[in-house]
Design a protein around this motif. Structure first.
Motif, PDB file in Angstrom:
ATOM      1  N   SER A  84       0.811  -1.221   0.000  1.00  0.00           N
ATOM      2  CA  SER A  84       0.000   0.000   0.000  1.00  0.00           C
ATOM      3  C   SER A  84       0.849   1.279   0.000  1.00  0.00           C
ATOM      4  CB  SER A  84      -0.928   0.005   1.211  1.00  0.00           C
ATOM      5  OG  SER A  84      -0.164  -0.031   2.410  1.00  0.00           O
ATOM      6  N   ASP A  85       2.160   1.171  -0.099  1.00  0.00           N
ATOM      7  CA  ASP A  85       3.017   2.361  -0.072  1.00  0.00           C
ATOM      8  C   ASP A  85       3.028   3.065  -1.423  1.00  0.00           C
ATOM      9  OD1 ASP A  85       3.689   1.944   2.560  1.00  0.00           O
ATOM     10  OD2 ASP A  85       5.649   1.073   2.136  1.00  0.00           O
ATOM     11  N   CYS A  88       3.353  10.600  -3.383  1.00  0.00           N
ATOM     12  CA  CYS A  88       2.516  11.567  -4.098  1.00  0.00           C
ATOM     13  C   CYS A  88       3.345  12.408  -5.071  1.00  0.00           C
ATOM     14  CB  CYS A  88       1.794  12.469  -3.097  1.00  0.00           C
ATOM     15  SG  CYS A  88       0.671  13.631  -3.903  1.00  0.00           S
ATOM     16  N   ASP A  93      -1.473  18.683  -4.670  1.00  0.00           N
ATOM     17  CA  ASP A  93      -1.921  17.965  -3.476  1.00  0.00           C
ATOM     18  C   ASP A  93      -1.091  18.343  -2.254  1.00  0.00           C
ATOM     19  OD1 ASP A  93      -3.794  15.527  -2.787  1.00  0.00           O
ATOM     20  OD2 ASP A  93      -1.898  15.195  -1.704  1.00  0.00           O
ATOM     21  N   ALA A  95      -0.012  16.482   0.016  1.00  0.00           N
ATOM     22  CA  ALA A  95       0.987  15.448   0.307  1.00  0.00           C
ATOM     23  C   ALA A  95       2.067  15.364  -0.780  1.00  0.00           C
ATOM     24  CB  ALA A  95       0.310  14.091   0.471  1.00  0.00           C
ATOM     25  N   VAL A 100       2.584   8.268   0.832  1.00  0.00           N
ATOM     26  CA  VAL A 100       1.135   8.160   1.044  1.00  0.00           C
ATOM     27  C   VAL A 100       0.752   6.680   1.039  1.00  0.00           C
ATOM     28  CG1 VAL A 100       0.552  10.414   0.036  1.00  0.00           C
ATOM     29  CG2 VAL A 100       0.652   8.391  -1.445  1.00  0.00           C
ATOM     30  N   ARG A 101      -0.456   6.399   1.499  1.00  0.00           N
ATOM     31  CA  ARG A 101      -1.017   5.049   1.447  1.00  0.00           C
ATOM     32  C   ARG A 101      -1.922   4.949   0.229  1.00  0.00           C
ATOM     33  NH1 ARG A 101       1.850   1.728   3.949  1.00  0.00           N
ATOM     34  NH2 ARG A 101       2.056   1.956   6.168  1.00  0.00           N
ATOM     35  N   LEU A 102      -1.755   3.873  -0.531  1.00  0.00           N
ATOM     36  CA  LEU A 102      -2.572   3.622  -1.714  1.00  0.00           C
ATOM     37  C   LEU A 102      -3.777   2.766  -1.359  1.00  0.00           C
ATOM     38  CD1 LEU A 102       0.317   2.828  -4.213  1.00  0.00           C
ATOM     39  CD2 LEU A 102      -0.862   5.007  -3.882  1.00  0.00           C
ATOM     40  N   TYR A 104      -4.725   6.302  -3.237  1.00  0.00           N
ATOM     41  CA  TYR A 104      -4.677   7.696  -2.812  1.00  0.00           C
ATOM     42  C   TYR A 104      -5.467   8.512  -3.829  1.00  0.00           C
ATOM     43  CZ  TYR A 104      -2.860  12.003  -0.848  1.00  0.00           C
ATOM     44  OH  TYR A 104      -2.762  13.238  -0.234  1.00  0.00           O
ATOM     45  N   ALA A 108      -0.131   9.235  -7.490  1.00  0.00           N
ATOM     46  CA  ALA A 108       0.936   8.759  -6.602  1.00  0.00           C
ATOM     47  C   ALA A 108       1.646   7.583  -7.252  1.00  0.00           C
ATOM     48  CB  ALA A 108       0.373   8.344  -5.251  1.00  0.00           C
ATOM     49  N   LYS A 110       3.590   4.093  -7.288  1.00  0.00           N
ATOM     50  CA  LYS A 110       3.567   2.863  -6.487  1.00  0.00           C
ATOM     51  C   LYS A 110       4.996   2.522  -6.081  1.00  0.00           C
ATOM     52  CE  LYS A 110      -0.424   0.886  -8.759  1.00  0.00           C
ATOM     53  NZ  LYS A 110      -0.911  -0.142  -9.678  1.00  0.00           N
TER      54      LYS A 110
END
Length: 183
Positions: A84-85, A88, A93, A95, A100-102, A104, A108, A110
């Motif tokens: 989930s990392d 951004c 945005d 962030a 961020v957590r995906l 998102y 962003a 991956k």
């Protein structure tokens, strides 16, 4: 308290001709070919330009795929990458240029990739103190893609072969910086 020679790390120097997508990375007595951005070195980094920014950047932390590699030898702060990392890359945005957590809601990158590029990925302190919208995001020091013995250009990062990266990381600590210079 003063640092001993064992606790002090040499800085990393990356040099290349302007316009080149390959450079030379030097740390201490070690010297390796490295991949650079598809647009070569740039003085004024902009989001999406494919350029590797000139300047001096601290190495913030090392992230790694613990499902693929054991924790590498290094004194950098070390964090495993999770599926989930993300990072951004949307200038508008709040962030921008931050983890961020995906999923998102904004664009962003991956961090958990099917290829090996981010199996070892060091976050460079580019455009992060303070963050300037549009001045470039996700500038990393990561693993290189190779084709027919040649290092493939990155999207603006600096990249090494795995075996070279492991040697470099073993010399790095929280005080290490990467200086990127034109010849």
């Amino acid at each position: 308290m003063t640092e001993t020679a064992e606790e002090t790390s040499p800085d990393i120097l990356v040099t290349a001709e302007m316009g080149s997508t390959e450079g030379v990375l030097t740390i201490g007595a070690l010297c390796f070919r490295c991949a650079l951005g598809r647009s070569g070195l740039v003085h004024d980094k902009r989001e999406g330009d494919g350029g590797t920014p000139l300047g001096r950047f601290p190495l913030r932390e090392l992230r790694y795929r613990q499902d693929r590699l054991p924790a590498p030898e290094t004194r950098l702060p070390l964090f495993p990458i999770a599926p989930s990392d993300g990072w951004c890359d949307a200038p508008e945005d709040e962030a921008y240029n931050r983890p961020v957590r995906l999923p998102y809601p904004a664009s962003a990158e991956k961090m958990w990739r099917s290829d090996a590029l981010y199996d070892l990925v060091t976050v460079l302190g580019h455009n992060d103190d303070p963050v300037v919208p549009g001045a470039g995001s996700a500038i990393f020091f990561h693993l290189a893609k190779e084709e027919d013995g040649r290092l493939k250009p990155t999207e603006g990062c600096v990249a090494l072969r795995l075996e070279d990266m492991l040697q470099v990381l073993a010399l790095c600590g929280p005080e290490t910086a990467m200086e990127i210079r034109a010849l």
